[in-house]
Motif scaffolding. Structure first.
Motif, short mmCIF file in Angstrom:
data_model
loop_
_atom_site.label_atom_id
_atom_site.label_comp_id
_atom_site.label_asym_id
_atom_site.label_seq_id
_atom_site.Cartn_x
_atom_site.Cartn_y
_atom_site.Cartn_z
N GLN A 152 0.75 -1.22 -0.06
CA GLN A 152 -0.09 -0.06 0.05
C GLN A 152 0.75 1.25 -0.15
N ILE A 185 -3.48 -1.10 -6.89
CA ILE A 185 -2.42 -1.91 -6.15
C ILE A 185 -1.92 -3.08 -7.15
N LYS A 205 2.40 1.47 -3.26
CA LYS A 205 1.35 2.15 -4.21
C LYS A 205 1.22 3.51 -4.07
#
Length: 67
Positions: free
Chosen positions: A32, A43, A35
């Motif tokens: 995460q 993602i 990303k």
């Protein structure tokens, strides 16, 4: 823009992004977080850039202890 390297694959913005994402994840960032740093909306896109290797599997196996 791609720069040709004799006998090697070309370097482009995507190869630099792949290196950055792989480095982030290998140094403790979550998927995460990687990303967000990459600015991806999904993602799934970030996961495509990550290049796993045998060392990653060995490290994961060391951290998992089944009792």
């Amino acid at each position: 823009m791609q720069v040709e390297r004799p006998g090697r694959r070309a370097i482009c913005s995507h190869s630099l992004r792949k290196t950055s994402i792989t480095s982030d994840l290998n140094n403790g960032a979550t998927m995460q977080q990687a990303k967000a740093l990459a600015g991806h909306a999904s993602i799934c896109t970030t996961e495509r850039y990550y290049e796993e290797n045998d060392h990653d599997a060995e490290e994961a196996a060391k951290r998992i202890q089944i009792r």
